[in-house]
Design an enzyme around this catalytic site. Structure first.
Site, PDB file in Angstrom:
ATOM      1  N   LYS A  66       0.693  -1.147  -0.062  1.00 28.05           N
ATOM      2  CA  LYS A  66      -0.047   0.204   0.031  1.00 28.05           C
ATOM      3  C   LYS A  66       0.980   1.497   0.229  1.00 28.05           C
ATOM      4  CE  LYS A  66      -4.360  -1.634   2.287  1.00 28.05           C
ATOM      5  NZ  LYS A  66      -5.163  -1.623   3.255  1.00 28.05           N
ATOM      6  N   ASP A 102     -10.231   3.114   2.186  1.00 33.80           N
ATOM      7  CA  ASP A 102     -10.222   2.529   3.532  1.00 33.80           C
ATOM      8  C   ASP A 102     -11.015   3.275   4.529  1.00 33.80           C
ATOM      9  OD1 ASP A 102      -9.038  -0.007   3.202  1.00 33.80           O
ATOM     10  OD2 ASP A 102      -6.908   0.715   3.516  1.00 33.80           O
TER      11      ASP A 102
HETATM   12  P1  NAP Z   1      -0.313  -2.526  11.095  1.00 35.03           P
HETATM   13  O1  NAP Z   1      -0.045  -1.156  10.473  1.00 35.03           O
HETATM   14  O2  NAP Z   1       0.797  -3.566  11.320  1.00 35.03           O
HETATM   15  O3  NAP Z   1      -0.614  -2.089  12.609  1.00 35.03           O
HETATM   16  C1  NAP Z   1      -0.840  -2.860  13.597  1.00 35.03           C
HETATM   17  C2  NAP Z   1      -1.512  -2.358  14.902  1.00 35.03           C
HETATM   18  O4  NAP Z   1      -1.709  -3.442  15.865  1.00 35.03           O
HETATM   19  C3  NAP Z   1      -0.353  -1.146  15.475  1.00 35.03           C
HETATM   20  O5  NAP Z   1      -1.024  -0.167  15.962  1.00 35.03           O
HETATM   21  C4  NAP Z   1       0.450  -2.160  16.536  1.00 35.03           C
HETATM   22  O6  NAP Z   1       1.005  -1.649  17.619  1.00 35.03           O
HETATM   23  C5  NAP Z   1      -0.825  -2.879  16.981  1.00 35.03           C
HETATM   24  N1  NAP Z   1      -0.253  -4.326  17.645  1.00 35.03           N
HETATM   25  C6  NAP Z   1       0.023  -5.494  16.957  1.00 35.03           C
HETATM   26  N2  NAP Z   1       0.309  -6.610  17.825  1.00 35.03           N
HETATM   27  C7  NAP Z   1       0.107  -5.711  19.029  1.00 35.03           C
HETATM   28  C8  NAP Z   1      -0.105  -6.499  20.330  1.00 35.03           C
HETATM   29  N3  NAP Z   1       0.413  -7.710  20.841  1.00 35.03           N
HETATM   30  N4  NAP Z   1      -0.184  -6.019  21.412  1.00 35.03           N
HETATM   31  C9  NAP Z   1      -0.938  -4.436  21.384  1.00 35.03           C
HETATM   32  N5  NAP Z   1      -0.841  -3.857  19.875  1.00 35.03           N
HETATM   33  C10 NAP Z   1      -0.746  -4.731  18.950  1.00 35.03           C
HETATM   34  O7  NAP Z   1      -1.544  -3.167  10.565  1.00 35.03           O
HETATM   35  P2  NAP Z   1      -2.757  -2.563   9.731  1.00 35.03           P
HETATM   36  O8  NAP Z   1      -2.689  -2.604   8.503  1.00 35.03           O
HETATM   37  O9  NAP Z   1      -3.278  -1.236  10.508  1.00 35.03           O
HETATM   38  O10 NAP Z   1      -4.106  -3.615  10.269  1.00 35.03           O
HETATM   39  C11 NAP Z   1      -4.529  -3.791  11.589  1.00 35.03           C
HETATM   40  C12 NAP Z   1      -5.619  -4.837  11.389  1.00 35.03           C
HETATM   41  O11 NAP Z   1      -6.741  -4.216  10.855  1.00 35.03           O
HETATM   42  C13 NAP Z   1      -5.375  -6.075  10.976  1.00 35.03           C
HETATM   43  O12 NAP Z   1      -6.020  -7.180  11.520  1.00 35.03           O
HETATM   44  C14 NAP Z   1      -5.965  -5.938   9.524  1.00 35.03           C
HETATM   45  O13 NAP Z   1      -6.435  -7.196   9.007  1.00 35.03           O
HETATM   46  C15 NAP Z   1      -7.134  -5.194   9.851  1.00 35.03           C
HETATM   47  N6  NAP Z   1      -7.659  -4.275   8.491  1.00 35.03           N
HETATM   48  C16 NAP Z   1      -9.045  -4.436   8.396  1.00 35.03           C
HETATM   49  C17 NAP Z   1      -9.520  -3.721   7.054  1.00 35.03           C
HETATM   50  C18 NAP Z   1     -10.724  -3.797   6.620  1.00 35.03           C
HETATM   51  O14 NAP Z   1     -11.235  -3.498   5.455  1.00 35.03           O
HETATM   52  N7  NAP Z   1     -11.739  -4.507   7.578  1.00 35.03           N
HETATM   53  C19 NAP Z   1      -8.624  -2.613   6.318  1.00 35.03           C
HETATM   54  C20 NAP Z   1      -7.149  -2.655   7.079  1.00 35.03           C
HETATM   55  C21 NAP Z   1      -6.660  -3.452   7.840  1.00 35.03           C
HETATM   56  P3  NAP Z   1       2.449  -0.996  17.677  1.00 35.03           P
HETATM   57  O15 NAP Z   1       2.637   0.131  17.039  1.00 35.03           O
HETATM   58  O16 NAP Z   1       2.865  -0.920  19.086  1.00 35.03           O
HETATM   59  O17 NAP Z   1       3.417  -2.220  17.033  1.00 35.03           O
END
Ligand code: NAP
Length: 283
Positions: A66, A102
């Protein structure tokens, strides 16, 4: 030969997009196959270059590309610029336009499927990654009152809050400790989980950013995580007496906006939702 529309990511096997996108194309009689392209990072530039071909409509972009595609397109929309990520690339007569749906997909899901208008609401967003950025952008545009961003790495929450601070709109940035959360979560009528906590196959499938005793019975809890459909976070919202809403609706509405911009036609929303619901039921 490749089709003129599809989704690219790496890996891509898990994608749900072709299911509902194909149902939309078929309903409108558009003779295209919505494909899933597994594109490794080293092949990305070459793949994006093929999007300029005459007749090519659009490519949906998912993890991990992305951000990497940004320098490969000719123009960014305001949403893509603000979110700092592209989840759709449209071919406009050989010129590639990068867009981000998004945030708008989340907003439409929240309003139309969860029945919640965030205008004037106090909200807490858990997480400060890519999904959080799109959602904070959308909530700011929708006119939330107070916004708190809670993240394990508080510096990332601070950076996100600062990027979107403007005039009277100044999001709070906090860590995920119980003490910090207890000053904000009980007063919020909208809670959004954008961390990967609760995600099947993720780091902590049975975990939740917050538990029921802190959640208001008036709150809507939206989980960006969509697999499983009922996460631990959503069960906590339900136990508190609030309204749980799972992330599949955001996924479908981000795709619906992309579909409409790619085809220039109104998407058959009910058909597309029926297709994904059927696929999820069948596992
Ligand atoms: P990302 O950029 O990798 O961000 C991950 C987030 O989760 C960060 O804030 C991270 O915190 C936190 N995190 C990860 N492991 C953790 C833990 N053990 N304890 C506490 N916090 C934790 O990922 P993303 O792209 O934003 O995606 C996040 C989620 O949203 C995924 O499950 C994805 O499938 C979902 N999503 C859904 C859609 C939809 O259309 N429904 C669209 C996009 C994403 P730190 O900063 O501290 O590492």
């Amino acid at each position: 030969m490749s089709s003129n529309i599809g989704v690219m990511g790496h890996p891509i096997g898990h994608t749900k997009s072709p299911v509902f996108q194909q149902a939309g194309l078929d309903e409108l009689g558009i003779e295209e196959t919505f494909e899933a392209w597994d594109v490794a990072p080293e092949d990305l530039e070459e793949k994006v270059a093929t999007f300029r071909a005459s007749g090519f409509l659009a490519g949906c972009v998912t993890l991990p590309h992305k951000q990497a595609v940004i320098p490969m397109v000719d123009e960014l929309t305001e949403a893509a610029e603000a979110v700092g990520a592209v989840n759709w690339i449209f071919n406009r007569d050989g010129k590639l336009v990068g867009h981000n749906t998004d945030g708008s997909g989340f907003l439409r899901a929240l309003k139309e499927k969860a029945g919640f208008d965030p205008k004037g609401a106090d909200a807490v967003v858990f997480g400060a990654g890519g999904a959080a950025r799109a959602i904070v952008y959308a909530l700011k545009g929708a006119g939330v009152n107070r916004l708190t961003i809670a993240n394990r790495t508080v510096e990332k929450a601070q950076a996100l809050a600062s990027d979107f601070s403007e005039g009277r709109f100044k999001p709070n940035a906090i860590d995920m400790s119980r003490d910090s959360l207890s000053n904000h979560v009980p007063y919020a009528t909208l809670l959004v989980n954008t961390t990967s906590l609760g995600m099947a196959g993720g780091p902590a499938e049975l975990a939740t950013p917050v538990t029921a005793e802190m959640i208001s019975a008036d709150a809507v809890g939206y989980d960006a995580v969509y697999a499983p459909p009922m996460t631990k976070f959503l069960r906590e919202v339900e136990e508190a007496g609030g309204e749980p809403a799972g992330g599949i609706t955001m996924l479908v509405f981000q795709g619906i906006e992309g579909f409409e911009m790619a085809t220039g036609q109104k998407a058959p929303v009910d058909t597309m939702f029926a297709a994904i619901e059927k696929a999820l039921k069948e596992g």
